[in-house]
Enzyme design. Structure first.
Site, PDB file in Angstrom:
ATOM      1  N   TYR A 120       0.770  -1.163   0.056  1.00  0.00           N
ATOM      2  CA  TYR A 120      -0.079   0.022   0.022  1.00  0.00           C
ATOM      3  C   TYR A 120       0.780   1.368   0.146  1.00  0.00           C
ATOM      4  CZ  TYR A 120      -4.606  -2.070   0.995  1.00  0.00           C
ATOM      5  OH  TYR A 120      -5.834  -2.625   1.042  1.00  0.00           O
TER       6      TYR A 120
ATOM      7  N   ASP B  28      -6.556  -7.184   4.091  1.00  0.00           N
ATOM      8  CA  ASP B  28      -7.642  -6.393   3.458  1.00  0.00           C
ATOM      9  C   ASP B  28      -8.621  -7.626   2.643  1.00  0.00           C
ATOM     10  OD1 ASP B  28      -9.051  -4.408   2.308  1.00  0.00           O
ATOM     11  OD2 ASP B  28      -8.234  -4.559   0.419  1.00  0.00           O
TER      12      ASP B  28
ATOM     13  N   LYS C  56       3.037 -15.461   2.071  1.00  0.00           N
ATOM     14  CA  LYS C  56       3.200 -16.227   0.780  1.00  0.00           C
ATOM     15  C   LYS C  56       4.831 -16.311   0.665  1.00  0.00           C
ATOM     16  CE  LYS C  56       1.747 -17.645  -3.256  1.00  0.00           C
ATOM     17  NZ  LYS C  56       1.044 -18.959  -3.446  1.00  0.00           N
TER      18      LYS C  56
ATOM     19  N   ASP D  76      -3.099 -18.408   0.129  1.00  0.00           N
ATOM     20  CA  ASP D  76      -4.328 -19.005  -0.806  1.00  0.00           C
ATOM     21  C   ASP D  76      -4.809 -20.057  -0.132  1.00  0.00           C
ATOM     22  OD1 ASP D  76      -1.453 -20.451  -0.717  1.00  0.00           O
ATOM     23  OD2 ASP D  76      -1.447 -20.691  -2.942  1.00  0.00           O
TER      24      ASP D  76
ATOM     25  N   ASP E 106     -12.472  -9.134   4.035  1.00  0.00           N
ATOM     26  CA  ASP E 106     -13.816  -9.110   3.540  1.00  0.00           C
ATOM     27  C   ASP E 106     -14.183 -10.417   3.286  1.00  0.00           C
ATOM     28  OD1 ASP E 106     -13.421  -6.192   3.001  1.00  0.00           O
ATOM     29  OD2 ASP E 106     -13.765  -6.478   0.992  1.00  0.00           O
TER      30      ASP E 106
HETATM   31  C1  IPM Z   1     -10.611  -1.282   3.910  1.00  0.00           C
HETATM   32  C2  IPM Z   1     -10.671  -0.301   2.643  1.00  0.00           C
HETATM   33  C3  IPM Z   1      -9.410   0.403   2.450  1.00  0.00           C
HETATM   34  C4  IPM Z   1      -8.217  -0.594   2.239  1.00  0.00           C
HETATM   35  C5  IPM Z   1      -9.657   1.027   0.893  1.00  0.00           C
HETATM   36  C6  IPM Z   1     -10.704   2.060   0.887  1.00  0.00           C
HETATM   37  C7  IPM Z   1      -8.426   2.038   0.737  1.00  0.00           C
HETATM   38  O1  IPM Z   1     -10.868  -1.433   1.610  1.00  0.00           O
HETATM   39  O2  IPM Z   1     -10.268  -0.340   4.996  1.00  0.00           O
HETATM   40  O3  IPM Z   1     -10.303  -2.445   3.932  1.00  0.00           O
HETATM   41  O4  IPM Z   1      -7.915  -1.274   1.244  1.00  0.00           O
HETATM   42  O5  IPM Z   1      -7.544  -0.774   3.320  1.00  0.00           O
HETATM   43 MN    MN Z   2     -10.891  -3.285   2.181  1.00  0.00          MN
END
Ligand code: IPM
Ligand code: MN
Length: 372
Positions: free
Chosen positions: A142, A245, A189, A221, A249
């Site tokens: 990042y 990240d 990884k 993975d 999700d």
């Molecule tokens: C999160 C979001 C952010 C990230 C984006 C909006 C930059 O997806 O907080 O998980 O990737 O960290």
């Molecule tokens: Mn995110």
């Protein structure tokens, strides 16, 4: 206690869900006698429109002067589809995280018994799941050097990590594991990436200071597969910025909706509390967004400052909204309740847990196993 709280609503549904958190904090004020002083500041697309930059100086100052930052969401479609823009909303969030060195993002993944049918996964797979992801937040791909050539036909993003950047988040994750089920899995990884090989070396060293913690390593993975096949095998997952990240999700699928999962971003001093979800621009202004992730982030804020009873009261009120089916349509398609109504319901049900004989306050703390 008295707190100065910076409110960074940001884009899309951010301000709407954050408004529900404010209601909850006002209910906490009334019930427990604290004082929250709120300062609103712009970030993301909102800030670009108002100030020309995604993280203006006055927002930085508002955060600097605050005890804690509550964050909504970031991102707007007009920037997503234009690869030529030089300034875009998400940069604001990254500058904020870096600016206050918020190097650890804590993302608990919980299964709420009342919502277990929400997940596309089988109940037998989900039952007993209680994990937390420790995501490194101020380094890695990042923040590494980014380049593109003149013709815009070639680009690079450098992923870099130092020993220090890895060990500081690792210590926080091991300390968390000590208070939990005493297991820590490093996700990386290391069969391909040099940075992952460094993570393995450093985290293995750190693990020697925590002999009571069962420590293992998993490739990303495989971890993605294991999280769906058998999520209850995990306790604390420690991982780098981008893997964390993506994996978090995916974790939201276990809980049933990405609108449910909170997070805390911590460093040396400042702390920020933010839902894991994005800005969901399609839902902006429609009063349909789920405020629970934001409200549970607020519970993490209270917990962070040692206000455990207050945090439990917020979590209890959220659980009550689930059992009473006072939920937004992402949870129950036929629901007629909107963001505001759900927020009002939760805020109205924030009561002193000890004073309410009808409330089951066992295992409701965010740091404990709330689950099944
Ligand atoms: C999160 C979001 C952010 C990230 C984006 C909006 C930059 O997806 O907080 O998980 O990737 O960290
Ligand atoms: Mn995110």
């Amino acid at each position: 206690m008295q707190f100065n709280v910076a409110l960074l609503g940001g884009d899309g549904i951010g301000p709407e869900v954050l408004a529900q958190s404010v209601k909850c904090l006002q209910a906490v004020e009334e019930t427990f006698g604290h004082k929250f002083e709120f300062t609103k500041a712009a970030i993301g697309a909102d800030a670009i429109k108002k100030h020309g930059v995604p993280f203006p100086e006055e927002t930085y100052n508002a955060c600097k002067n605050a005890d804690a930052i509550l964050f909504g969401a970031i991102g707007a479609p007009e920037f997503d589809n234009d690869p030529n823009v030089k300034i875009w909303p998400e940069q604001g969030l990254l500058q904020l995280r870096k600016g206050f060195d918020l190097f650890t993002n804590i993302r608990p993944v919980k299964i709420f018994p009342a919502l277990i049918k929400q997940s596309p996964l089988k109940k037998e797979v989900l039952q007993g799941t209680d994990l937390v992801i420790y995501r490194e937040l101020a380094g890695g791909i990042y923040f590494g050097e980014k380049t593109t050539n003149k013709e815009n036909t070639f680009a690079t993003d450098i992923c870099s990590y130092s020993e220090k950047e890895i060990s500081r988040v690792a210590h926080l994750a091991f300390k968390a594991a000590k208070k939990r089920r005493k297991k820590l899995t490093l996700v990386d990884k290391a069969n391909v990436l040099e940075t992952s090989r460094l993570w393995r070396k450093v985290v293995t060293n750190v693990s020697e200071s925590y002999p009571e913690i069962a420590f293992d390593c998993l490739y990303i993975d495989n971890a993605a597969v294991q999280m769906i096949l058998n999520p209850k095998q995990f306790d604390v997952i420690l991982t780098s910025n981008m893997f964390g990240d993506i994996l978090s999700d995916q974790g939201s699928v276990l809980a049933g909706s990405i609108g449910l999962l909170p997070s805390a971003s911590v460093g040396i001093g400042k702390a920020m509390f933010e839902p894991i979800h994005g800005s969901y621009p399609e839902a902006k202004g429609k009063n349909i967004a789920n405020p629970v992730a934001s409200i549970l982030s607020t519970a993490m804020f209270l917990e962070h400052f040692g206000l455990i009873e207050e945090s439990n009261a917020v979590v209890s009120a959220v659980l009550k909204s689930f059992t009473k089916k006072i939920v937004t349509p992402d949870i129950l398609g036929s629901s007629k309740y909107g963001t505001d109504y759900v927020g009002d319901f939760i805020a109205e049900n924030i009561v002193d847990v000890d004073d309410n004989p009808n409330m089951n306050d066992e295992n409701i703390g965010l740091g404990k196993s709330t689950i099944i």
